[in-house]
Design a protein around this motif. Structure first.
Motif, short mmCIF file in Angstrom:
data_model
loop_
_atom_site.label_atom_id
_atom_site.label_comp_id
_atom_site.label_asym_id
_atom_site.label_seq_id
_atom_site.Cartn_x
_atom_site.Cartn_y
_atom_site.Cartn_z
N ILE A 218 34.28 24.44 40.13
CA ILE A 218 35.59 24.91 40.62
C ILE A 218 36.58 23.77 40.86
O ILE A 218 37.71 24.01 41.28
CB ILE A 218 35.44 25.74 41.92
CG1 ILE A 218 34.86 24.90 43.05
CG2 ILE A 218 34.63 26.99 41.66
CD1 ILE A 218 34.81 25.64 44.39
N ILE B 82 35.83 37.16 42.29
CA ILE B 82 35.19 35.84 42.27
C ILE B 82 36.22 34.75 42.52
O ILE B 82 37.28 34.71 41.91
CB ILE B 82 34.50 35.58 40.91
CG1 ILE B 82 33.48 36.69 40.62
CG2 ILE B 82 33.83 34.21 40.90
CD1 ILE B 82 32.35 36.77 41.61
N ASN B 83 35.90 33.86 43.45
CA ASN B 83 36.74 32.72 43.74
C ASN B 83 36.38 31.59 42.76
O ASN B 83 35.45 30.83 42.99
CB ASN B 83 36.52 32.25 45.18
CG ASN B 83 37.47 31.15 45.60
OD1 ASN B 83 38.58 31.42 46.04
ND2 ASN B 83 37.05 29.90 45.46
N GLY B 84 37.11 31.51 41.67
CA GLY B 84 36.78 30.58 40.61
C GLY B 84 37.66 29.33 40.61
O GLY B 84 38.38 29.05 41.58
N SER C 177 40.96 37.17 34.05
CA SER C 177 39.59 37.66 34.03
C SER C 177 39.48 38.96 34.82
O SER C 177 40.16 39.15 35.84
CB SER C 177 38.65 36.62 34.63
OG SER C 177 37.37 37.18 34.87
N TRP D 281 28.23 24.95 41.21
CA TRP D 281 29.46 25.71 41.40
C TRP D 281 30.56 24.84 42.01
O TRP D 281 31.72 24.92 41.62
CB TRP D 281 29.20 26.93 42.27
CG TRP D 281 30.40 27.83 42.44
CD1 TRP D 281 31.24 27.89 43.50
CD2 TRP D 281 30.88 28.79 41.49
NE1 TRP D 281 32.22 28.83 43.29
CE2 TRP D 281 32.02 29.41 42.06
CE3 TRP D 281 30.46 29.21 40.23
CZ2 TRP D 281 32.75 30.41 41.41
CZ3 TRP D 281 31.18 30.21 39.58
CH2 TRP D 281 32.30 30.79 40.16
N GLU E 66 38.58 38.32 38.43
CA GLU E 66 39.45 37.38 39.13
C GLU E 66 39.74 37.77 40.57
O GLU E 66 39.89 36.88 41.43
CB GLU E 66 40.76 37.27 38.35
CG GLU E 66 41.64 36.12 38.74
CD GLU E 66 42.79 35.99 37.76
OE1 GLU E 66 42.66 35.18 36.83
OE2 GLU E 66 43.78 36.72 37.90
N TYR F 33 32.74 31.36 46.82
CA TYR F 33 32.38 32.13 45.63
C TYR F 33 33.18 33.42 45.49
O TYR F 33 33.44 33.87 44.37
CB TYR F 33 30.89 32.54 45.66
CG TYR F 33 29.97 31.57 46.30
CD1 TYR F 33 29.70 30.34 45.71
CD2 TYR F 33 29.36 31.86 47.52
CE1 TYR F 33 28.85 29.44 46.30
CE2 TYR F 33 28.50 30.96 48.11
CZ TYR F 33 28.25 29.75 47.51
OH TYR F 33 27.41 28.86 48.10
#
Length: 340
Positions: A265, A280-282, A274, A261, A277, A300
């Protein structure tokens, strides 16, 4: 890590330790020859001086474990350092962990770099000259030191400390499933506060600033930390199973996944829209963190940022690709004017 250590011992390390530190050389009648024997063996290798010196130091300063005399005389895999000897466990886990993180970093970051990362971002005015090489160099310098600080946690695990368990039925399938989101929420919250504290001016310039050298990061920046920074942000991963029961295989899977992960990122992606969004911390969120420094500290999830008033919603207009496009348009206009 216990599973990996057992596998490595069985297939590789038993033979390696038996060759480098054979039990027969530690028998009472020949123990005085240990230093010479170890040095002689190691002198035949390509790293003779370093390893021979290392063996000599170990001989002088590390207590020697008891040797099973009958086993030492009959087994070709008998080493003076048995599997449960702490110095051996430390050395083995150090090698396994370092090799694992290096292989994962170069394989996953390389695939992400070539197949996901938008190479047009390298034309951004804040993308540094030679940045990819610098990111890789920074990571490679950090890996041995981060591993050195991390291995004591793994030694504690294989020696039975912490709340790890082997059988799902010990706590039931429901708890095993619950432990996964529990682990992610616990570590995300802890990392949020560690990360935010690291941005305090008195700490930032000494520890976290090297990671923010990469304003427009590539996947290779994922582990390009100051060693202390990289280690401190990993502590919650080890603290959780010290406090709460966690199945060993689930822990190994989660520890691997969080490293994936971290690479994911850091691809400077700003794809938005998304449905997850706001939860989730993308990549888009972390791209904004590198651009603006004081937003989206989470790993995350967005929950801690929302509660800590540090959340910034990704939006198409914030995409750094716009700066790349503006720069490209300016260059084309300049070329056109020169041609005229």
């Amino acid at each position: 890590m216990e599973y990996l250590l057992d596998f490595a011992d069985e297939h590789v390390l038993d033979k390696a330790y038996a060759y480098l530190l054979p039990a027969k050389d530690f028998l009472p009648t020949t123990s005085s020859l240990l230093k010479e024997t170890a040095s002689a063996r190691l002198s035949n290798s390509s790293t003779s001086s370093t390893l021979a010196s290392f063996a000599s130091t170990l001989y002088k300063h590390i207590p020697h474990p008891p040797v099973d005399l009958s086993n030492a005389l009959t087994s070709p895999l008998a080493s003076a350092w048995p599997r449960d000897y702490i110095p051996r466990q430390f050395a083995s886990l150090y090698l396994i962990t370092l090799l694992g993180i290096v292989l994962m970093y170069f394989s996953i970051a390389t695939m992400s770099y070539y197949f996901i990362f938008n190479h047009e971002m390298m034309n951004h005015p804040r993308f540094l000259k030679g940045q990819v090489k610098m990111e890789i160099k920074s990571s490679c310098i950090a890996f041995p030191w981060i591993t050195l600080m991390t291995v004591p946690w793994f030694v504690a695990e294989v020696r039975g400390y912490g709340s790890y368990y082997n059988k799902i039925e010990d706590y039931g399938i429901a708890y095993a499933i619950f432990s996964i989101p529990f682990f992610l929420l616990f570590t995300d919250t802890a990392i949020y506060w560690i990360h935010r504290i690291e941005h305090h001016p008195s700490i930032y310039k000494h520890v976290h600033k090297p990671h923010h050298k990469w304003i427009i990061p590539t996947p290779f920046a994922s582990h390009a930390f100051h060693p202390l920074d990289g280690y401190v942000q990993s502590v919650p991963y080890h603290l959780f199973p010290a406090l709460f029961p966690l199945h060993k295989k689930i822990y190994l899977g989660l520890f691997t996944a969080v490293n994936f992960w971290s690479i994911f990122i850091h691809d400077s992606d700003m794809v938005t829209g998304s449905r997850f969004e706001k939860i989730i911390n993308g990549p888009a969120h972390h791209t904004l963190h590198h651009l603006y420094f004081t937003v989206n500290y989470g790993q995350y999830f967005t929950l801690s940022d929302r509660l800590g008033n540090s959340y910034r919603q990704p939006a198409p207009e914030l995409d750094p690709i716009h700066e790349v496009n503006r720069r490209k348009e300016a260059q084309l206009l300049e070329q056109k004017l020169k041609a005229e």
